[in-house]
Design an enzyme around this catalytic site. Structure first.
Site, PDB file in Angstrom:
ATOM      1  N   LYS A 108       0.814  -1.215   0.000  1.00 43.48           N
ATOM      2  CA  LYS A 108       0.000   0.000   0.000  1.00 43.48           C
ATOM      3  C   LYS A 108       0.849   1.267   0.000  1.00 43.48           C
ATOM      4  O   LYS A 108       0.426   2.303  -0.487  1.00 43.48           O
ATOM      5  CB  LYS A 108      -0.954   0.014   1.200  1.00 43.48           C
ATOM      6  N   LYS A 189      -5.891  -9.622  -6.219  1.00 46.12           N
ATOM      7  CA  LYS A 189      -7.066 -10.071  -5.474  1.00 46.12           C
ATOM      8  C   LYS A 189      -8.196  -9.063  -5.697  1.00 46.12           C
ATOM      9  O   LYS A 189      -7.939  -7.885  -5.982  1.00 46.12           O
ATOM     10  CB  LYS A 189      -6.753 -10.229  -3.991  1.00 46.12           C
ATOM     11  N   LYS A 192     -12.121  -4.015  -2.460  1.00 46.76           N
ATOM     12  CA  LYS A 192     -13.173  -3.007  -2.473  1.00 46.76           C
ATOM     13  C   LYS A 192     -12.654  -1.633  -2.825  1.00 46.76           C
ATOM     14  O   LYS A 192     -13.395  -0.781  -3.279  1.00 46.76           O
ATOM     15  CB  LYS A 192     -13.951  -2.980  -1.156  1.00 46.76           C
TER      16      LYS A 192
HETATM   17  P1  TYM Z   1     -10.658  -6.277   4.789  1.00 49.24           P
HETATM   18  O1  TYM Z   1     -11.762  -5.286   4.945  1.00 49.24           O
HETATM   19  O2  TYM Z   1      -9.589  -5.983   3.833  1.00 49.24           O
HETATM   20  O3  TYM Z   1     -11.276  -7.663   4.444  1.00 49.24           O
HETATM   21  C1  TYM Z   1     -12.331  -8.252   5.202  1.00 49.24           C
HETATM   22  C2  TYM Z   1     -12.241  -9.756   5.068  1.00 49.24           C
HETATM   23  O4  TYM Z   1     -12.403 -10.121   3.693  1.00 49.24           O
HETATM   24  C3  TYM Z   1     -11.302 -10.940   3.286  1.00 49.24           C
HETATM   25  N1  TYM Z   1     -11.028 -10.643   1.880  1.00 49.24           N
HETATM   26  C4  TYM Z   1     -11.027 -11.556   0.920  1.00 49.24           C
HETATM   27  N2  TYM Z   1     -11.253 -12.884   0.937  1.00 49.24           N
HETATM   28  C5  TYM Z   1     -11.192 -13.533  -0.232  1.00 49.24           C
HETATM   29  N3  TYM Z   1     -10.917 -12.924  -1.415  1.00 49.24           N
HETATM   30  C6  TYM Z   1     -10.672 -11.602  -1.480  1.00 49.24           C
HETATM   31  N4  TYM Z   1     -10.426 -11.021  -2.649  1.00 49.24           N
HETATM   32  C7  TYM Z   1     -10.735 -10.855  -0.279  1.00 49.24           C
HETATM   33  N5  TYM Z   1     -10.549  -9.543   0.009  1.00 49.24           N
HETATM   34  C8  TYM Z   1     -10.738  -9.447   1.335  1.00 49.24           C
HETATM   35  C9  TYM Z   1     -10.148 -10.534   4.208  1.00 49.24           C
HETATM   36  O5  TYM Z   1      -9.193 -11.558   4.315  1.00 49.24           O
HETATM   37  C10 TYM Z   1     -10.874 -10.319   5.514  1.00 49.24           C
HETATM   38  O6  TYM Z   1     -11.094 -11.547   6.199  1.00 49.24           O
HETATM   39  N6  TYM Z   1      -7.594  -5.332   8.579  1.00 49.24           N
HETATM   40  C11 TYM Z   1      -8.793  -6.098   8.239  1.00 49.24           C
HETATM   41  C12 TYM Z   1      -9.923  -5.837   9.191  1.00 49.24           C
HETATM   42  C13 TYM Z   1      -9.568  -6.005  10.597  1.00 49.24           C
HETATM   43  C14 TYM Z   1      -9.428  -7.239  11.289  1.00 49.24           C
HETATM   44  C15 TYM Z   1      -9.137  -6.898  12.616  1.00 49.24           C
HETATM   45  C16 TYM Z   1      -9.531  -8.567  10.877  1.00 49.24           C
HETATM   46  C17 TYM Z   1      -9.375  -5.013  11.502  1.00 49.24           C
HETATM   47  N7  TYM Z   1      -9.126  -5.548  12.703  1.00 49.24           N
HETATM   48  C18 TYM Z   1      -8.927  -7.894  13.567  1.00 49.24           C
HETATM   49  C19 TYM Z   1      -9.291  -9.549  11.848  1.00 49.24           C
HETATM   50  C20 TYM Z   1      -9.010  -9.208  13.159  1.00 49.24           C
HETATM   51  C21 TYM Z   1      -9.251  -5.697   6.846  1.00 49.24           C
HETATM   52  O7  TYM Z   1      -9.048  -4.588   6.421  1.00 49.24           O
HETATM   53  O8  TYM Z   1     -10.013  -6.607   6.195  1.00 49.24           O
END
Ligand code: TYM
Length: 321
Positions: A108, A189, A192
Site C-alpha cells: 500500500k 485479489k 473493495k
Molecule cells: P478487509 O476489509 O480488507 O477484508 C475483510 C475480510 O475479507 C477478506 N477478503 C477476501 N477474501 C477472499 N478474497 C478476497 N479477494 C478478499 N478480500 C478481502 C479478508 O481476508 C478479511 O477476512 N484489517 C482487516 C480488518 C480487521 C481485522 C481486525 C480482521 C481489523 N481488525 C482484527 C481480523 C481481526 C481488513 O481490512 O479486512
C-alpha cells in the site's frame, strides 16, 4: 471459544469479502463471536469523512443482512478510547522493523509520496482489536494472515514481559475462496478499494451489473476447461467462485461445463442468486435507521464489557493507569 474478525469500510463490500469472510461469520458464527466494522482502519489512507461514516453504516447493514448474529457485531470506533489506549501499549511492545516488514504495508505504501503513519501501525491496531476482546481464533483471508501472526507475537511478548493478560490467537484460513481474484486482472485479489471496479463484484450491485461484470471476466484463449490456477488463473477464479456458491469442487465443475461461455453464465446466475436476498435485506435495514442504531449501541456496550478487565490489567502491569 471466541472467534473474531472484521471488515474495513474503505469501499463497498465485494464478493471476496462476502465469500471469504462475511458468509462464514453468518453460517459458522455463535453468540460468543465478535465481528466488527473496522472504521478506524478506514482512516489509514486518504479518506472522506462523510463517506467513511456512510460506508460504516452500509457495511453494518450488509453483515446483519447476511445473517451475522446481531449480538456479535459492533463498530470499532465505538471503542476508540479503549483501542487507542491498548494500541499505544502494543506499539511500545512492537518494533519498527516488525511493522515495516508487513507485506500489506509495503504494497500500500509503494509509490505513494505521502504515507500516513497509521498505515504503518495498522497491524498494531489490529492486534489491539484481537487481544482486547480475548479472541481465540481469527478467521481471515491469506491477505491478513501475516497481521494475525504479528498479533500472536505481541501477545506472547507482552505476556512474557509484564504478565499473562492476553490469549494468544490462532489464525484460521478458510479452505476455499481464500482469495477471490479481480475479474479483469486475475493476478490481483478482488479489492473493495480497487481503482477500476470493472472486475469487482459488489454485494449491492444490481443483478444486470453482476452479469455484465462476470461475462466480461478475463479468461484465456487455450480453450481448455480445467482447473489450473497457475496457468489459467482467470478460469480458475471463475471455477472457485462457482465452487464457493454451489459447494462443489472446482475441478469437478470444470468437467461438468461445456464452454467458457457456459461457465460464465453459470457463475453469473449463481452469484446473482447468492447475493439477491442479502441485497434486499440490506436495503430494508438501511431504511430503518433506528433499528440499526439500536443494534450498534447494544454491540458497543457488549464489546466494552467483554474487554474492560483485559485493558485494565494491561495498563496496570505495564506501569501506567
Ligand atoms: P478487509 O476489509 O480488507 O477484508 C475483510 C475480510 O475479507 C477478506 N477478503 C477476501 N477474501 C477472499 N478474497 C478476497 N479477494 C478478499 N478480500 C478481502 C479478508 O481476508 C478479511 O477476512 N484489517 C482487516 C480488518 C480487521 C481485522 C481486525 C480482521 C481489523 N481488525 C482484527 C481480523 C481481526 C481488513 O481490512 O479486512
Amino acid at each position: 471459544m471466541t472467534r473474531l474478525s472484521a471488515i474495513t469500510p474503505s469501499g463497498h463490500v465485494q464478493l471476496g469479502n462476502y465469500l471469504g469472510a462475511v458468509r462464514r461469520w453468518a453460517t459458522q458464527g455463535t453468540e460468543q463471536d465478535v465481528y466488527f466494522i473496522s472504521d478506524l482502519h478506514g482512516m489509514t489512507t486518504p479518506h472522506n469523512p462523510q463517506r467513511l461514516r456512510s460506508l460504516t453504516r452500509e457495511q453494518l447493514a450488509v453483515l446483519l443482512a447476511a445473517g451475522v448474529e446481531p449480538r456479535s457485531v459492533f463498530v470499532q470506533s465505538d471503542l476508540v478510547r479503549e483501542l487507542g489506549a491498548l494500541t499505544w501499549v502494543l506499539e511500545c511492545t512492537c518494533t519498527y522493523g516488525e511493522a515495516a516488514r508487513m507485506i500489506q504495508f509495503r504494497e500500500k505504501a509503494a509509490g505513494q509520496s505521502s504515507v500516513r503513519l497509521g498505515l504503518l501501525t495498522y497491524p498494531v491496531l489490529m492486534a489491539a482489536d484481537i487481544l482486547l476482546q480475548g479472541a481465540d481464533e481469527v478467521p481471515v483471508g491469506e491477505d491478513q494472515a501475516q497481521h494475525v501472526e504479528l498479533a500472536r507475537a505481541l501477545a506472547r511478548r507482552f505476556n512474557g514481559t509484564y504478565g499473562e493478560v492476553f490469549v494468544v490467537p490462532n489464525p484460521v484460513t478458510p479452505p476455499s475462496a481464500a482469495r477471490v481474484r479481480d475479474l479483469s486482472d486475475p493476478s490481483r485479489k478482488m479489492a473493495k478499494s480497487a481503482e477500476d471496479s470493472a472486475g469487482v463484484v459488489f454485494v449491492l450491485d444490481p443483478p444486470e451489473l453482476v452479469e455484465r461484470k462476470v461475462r466480461r471476466a478475463v479468461t484465456d484463449n487455450l480453450g481448455q476447461l480445467r482447473y489450473a490456477p497457475q496457468t489459467q488463473p482467470g478460469l480458475a477464479n471463475l471455477l472457485e467462485i462457482l465452487a464457493a456458491c454451489t459447494g462443489k469442487a472446482p475441478a469437478e465443475l470444470a468437467d461438468s461445463v461445456g464452454s467458457y461461455a457456459e461457465l460464465k453464465n453459470a457463475v453469473a446466475e449463481a452469484v446473482v442468486e447468492e447475493l439477491r436476498p442479502i441485497r434486499a435485506a440490506t436495503m430494508a435495514l438501511l431504511d430503518d435507521p433506528a433499528e440499526l442504531d439500536r443494534i450498534r449501541a447494544a454491540g458497543a456496550v457488549r464489546a466494552r464489557e467483554r474487554s474492560q478487565h483485559r485493558l485494565a490489567a494491561a495498563l496496570r502491569l505495564s506501569g501506567i493507569g
